[in-house]
Motif scaffolding. Structure first.
Motif, PDB file in Angstrom:
ATOM      1  N   ASP A   1      -8.523  10.412   4.337  1.00 50.71           N
ATOM      2  CA  ASP A   1      -8.928  11.505   3.462  1.00 50.71           C
ATOM      3  C   ASP A   1     -10.317  12.068   3.761  1.00 50.71           C
ATOM      4  N   GLY A   2     -10.987  11.548   4.799  1.00 50.18           N
ATOM      5  CA  GLY A   2     -12.312  12.033   5.162  1.00 50.18           C
ATOM      6  C   GLY A   2     -13.440  11.343   4.431  1.00 50.18           C
ATOM      7  N   LEU A   3     -13.110  10.422   3.522  1.00 50.26           N
ATOM      8  CA  LEU A   3     -14.130   9.718   2.744  1.00 50.26           C
ATOM      9  C   LEU A   3     -14.269   8.248   3.138  1.00 50.26           C
ATOM     10  N   GLY A   4     -13.440   7.805   4.069  1.00 53.88           N
ATOM     11  CA  GLY A   4     -13.437   6.390   4.450  1.00 53.88           C
ATOM     12  C   GLY A   4     -14.777   5.902   4.957  1.00 53.88           C
ATOM     13  N   ALA A   5     -15.462   6.718   5.755  1.00 49.02           N
ATOM     14  CA  ALA A   5     -16.759   6.302   6.304  1.00 49.02           C
ATOM     15  C   ALA A   5     -17.775   6.085   5.195  1.00 49.02           C
ATOM     16  N   TYR A   6     -17.755   6.943   4.183  1.00 49.67           N
ATOM     17  CA  TYR A   6     -18.718   6.803   3.081  1.00 49.67           C
ATOM     18  C   TYR A   6     -18.445   5.530   2.284  1.00 49.67           C
ATOM     19  N   ARG A   7     -17.194   5.157   2.178  1.00 46.33           N
ATOM     20  CA  ARG A   7     -16.862   3.909   1.489  1.00 46.33           C
ATOM     21  C   ARG A   7     -17.381   2.710   2.280  1.00 46.33           C
ATOM     22  N   HIS A   8     -17.246   2.749   3.606  1.00 52.50           N
ATOM     23  CA  HIS A   8     -17.777   1.673   4.453  1.00 52.50           C
ATOM     24  C   HIS A   8     -19.293   1.583   4.310  1.00 52.50           C
ATOM     25  N   ILE A   9     -19.946   2.734   4.328  1.00 53.14           N
ATOM     26  CA  ILE A   9     -21.404   2.752   4.211  1.00 53.14           C
ATOM     27  C   ILE A   9     -21.829   2.200   2.850  1.00 53.14           C
ATOM     28  N   ALA A  10     -21.162   2.659   1.796  1.00 55.35           N
ATOM     29  CA  ALA A  10     -21.506   2.206   0.446  1.00 55.35           C
ATOM     30  C   ALA A  10     -21.332   0.699   0.294  1.00 55.35           C
ATOM     31  N   ALA A  11     -20.314   0.157   0.945  1.00 56.84           N
ATOM     32  CA  ALA A  11     -20.035  -1.274   0.801  1.00 56.84           C
ATOM     33  C   ALA A  11     -21.079  -2.148   1.472  1.00 56.84           C
ATOM     34  N   GLY A  12     -21.729  -1.654   2.534  1.00 52.45           N
ATOM     35  CA  GLY A  12     -22.643  -2.505   3.282  1.00 52.45           C
ATOM     36  C   GLY A  12     -24.097  -2.139   3.232  1.00 52.45           C
ATOM     37  N   VAL A  13     -24.426  -0.983   2.660  1.00 53.44           N
ATOM     38  CA  VAL A  13     -25.782  -0.468   2.779  1.00 53.44           C
ATOM     39  C   VAL A  13     -26.812  -1.260   1.978  1.00 53.44           C
ATOM     40  N   ALA A  14     -26.422  -1.832   0.837  1.00 57.75           N
ATOM     41  CA  ALA A  14     -27.392  -2.504  -0.035  1.00 57.75           C
ATOM     42  C   ALA A  14     -28.104  -3.652   0.673  1.00 57.75           C
ATOM     43  N   ALA A  15     -27.400  -4.338   1.567  1.00 60.12           N
ATOM     44  CA  ALA A  15     -27.994  -5.491   2.259  1.00 60.12           C
ATOM     45  C   ALA A  15     -29.024  -5.068   3.301  1.00 60.12           C
ATOM     46  N   HIS A  16     -29.049  -3.798   3.652  1.00 61.83           N
ATOM     47  CA  HIS A  16     -29.920  -3.364   4.748  1.00 61.83           C
ATOM     48  C   HIS A  16     -30.895  -2.256   4.353  1.00 61.83           C
ATOM     49  N   LEU A  17     -30.870  -1.841   3.101  1.00 61.33           N
ATOM     50  CA  LEU A  17     -31.792  -0.800   2.657  1.00 61.33           C
ATOM     51  C   LEU A  17     -32.945  -1.453   1.898  1.00 61.33           C
ATOM     52  N   ALA A  18     -34.157  -1.237   2.380  1.00 53.27           N
ATOM     53  CA  ALA A  18     -35.343  -1.820   1.754  1.00 53.27           C
ATOM     54  C   ALA A  18     -35.549  -1.237   0.359  1.00 53.27           C
ATOM     55  N   PRO A  19     -36.280  -1.944  -0.506  1.00 54.06           N
ATOM     56  CA  PRO A  19     -36.579  -1.406  -1.832  1.00 54.06           C
ATOM     57  C   PRO A  19     -37.192  -0.008  -1.739  1.00 54.06           C
ATOM     58  N   LYS A  20     -36.681   0.899  -2.555  1.00 50.05           N
ATOM     59  CA  LYS A  20     -37.105   2.305  -2.579  1.00 50.05           C
ATOM     60  C   LYS A  20     -36.746   3.057  -1.293  1.00 50.05           C
TER      61      LYS A  20
END
Length: 280
Positions: free
Chosen positions: A216-235
């Motif tokens: 549906d064109g949204l699959g990549a955003y779901r992958h990003i959302a699922a893994g981003v918290a572990a790699h995004l620094a505070p703020k």
């Protein structure tokens, strides 16, 4: 086309041929490709217009026009594409850098960053540009395609940021370690059902892996959302490119995993193009 033709005559014939083949902007393409065949800057084509083409130039031009007539992109024939004032080497292994993606770069440069992660690095145009503009920053670019990683690495060397650019083959966050104060991505966001509506230049010559998620064109955003918290620094910031009709759907995906301050940024044509977000 023969060596007996002047440059002006050859361009006119080429433009007519490209127009008949359904190519957009045939006169522009005929001019750019003649400059490439003659190994001169496009601005100098007017100067050689009255002159007869040398045989080797005419042969190169014939080959280029024949390929353009079957819709091989001009960037692939030139082997490069301009992006944010720099020339990037491109091929059929990577998505062509596009002007609308400069909107993402502008959004990223609006605030300081020291470590940047580019998910789906492709040609490297985003990562390399950000590092070239921020000489104190370093970055990691990942891509599932080994060929894309090689292309990104070559462009990092071309623009002299290779010492600060780590390029790895990875399926999203698979080979990513550490945290980043900026994560960017221009992921495949075209729905499978929309692929048939793309131009032949895109559909037939750019990697489908970089265009569509096969759904549906949204699959990549779901992958990003699922893994981003572990790699995004505070703020830290997450900035992604989107299709012009996807803003609400992508915002919903990110809001569900705790992102806030979701801002939709339009491109120069006024279409929704980029989403900027922060974790709570």
């Amino acid at each position: 086309m023969t060596g007996a033709l002047t440059a002006a005559q050859a361009m006119a014939a080429a433009a007519a041929r490209l127009r008949a083949a359904g190519v957009d902007n045939p006169a522009r393409d005929a001019r750019v490709l003649l400059a490439h065949a003659a190994r001169i800057e496009a601005a100098r084509v007017t100067l050689i217009a009255p002159e007869e083409l040398e045989h080797d130039v005419a042969e190169r031009y014939e080959q280029l026009i024949a390929l353009r007539a079957i819709r091989v992109p001009v960037s692939h024939l030139l082997g490069e594409r301009e992006f944010y004032g720099r020339r990037f080497k491109v091929s059929s292994d990577v998505l062509d850098p596009r002007p609308e993606t400069e909107t993402l770069v502008e959004a990223a440069l609006a605030e300081p960053f020291e470590r940047v992660l580019d998910l789906g690095v492709g040609s490297g145009c985003i990562l390399v540009t950000l590092l070239a503009e921020r000489t104190d920053a370093c970055g990691l670019g990942v891509d599932l395609s080994e060929a894309a990683c090689l292309q990104a690495s070559a462009n990092a060397v071309l623009h002299r940021v290779e010492a600060r650019a780590d390029i790895r083959q990875s399926d999203w966050f698979g080979a990513v370690d550490g945290q980043f104060d900026l994560i960017v991505s221009n992921p495949p966001y075209i729905a499978l059902e929309e692929m048939a509506g793309l131009s032949e230049e895109v559909r037939g010559h750019e990697p489908h892996l970089a265009l569509t998620d096969g759904g549906d064109g949204l699959g990549a955003y779901r992958h990003i959302a699922a893994g981003v918290a572990a790699h995004l620094a505070p703020k830290g910031r997450l900035i992604v490119e989107i299709g012009p009709t996807q803003a609400q759907a992508v915002c919903d995906v990110f809001a569900q995993v705790g992102f806030e301050d979701l801002v939709v940024v339009p491109d120069l044509d006024g279409r929704d193009r980029v989403i900027c977000a922060r974790l709570r």
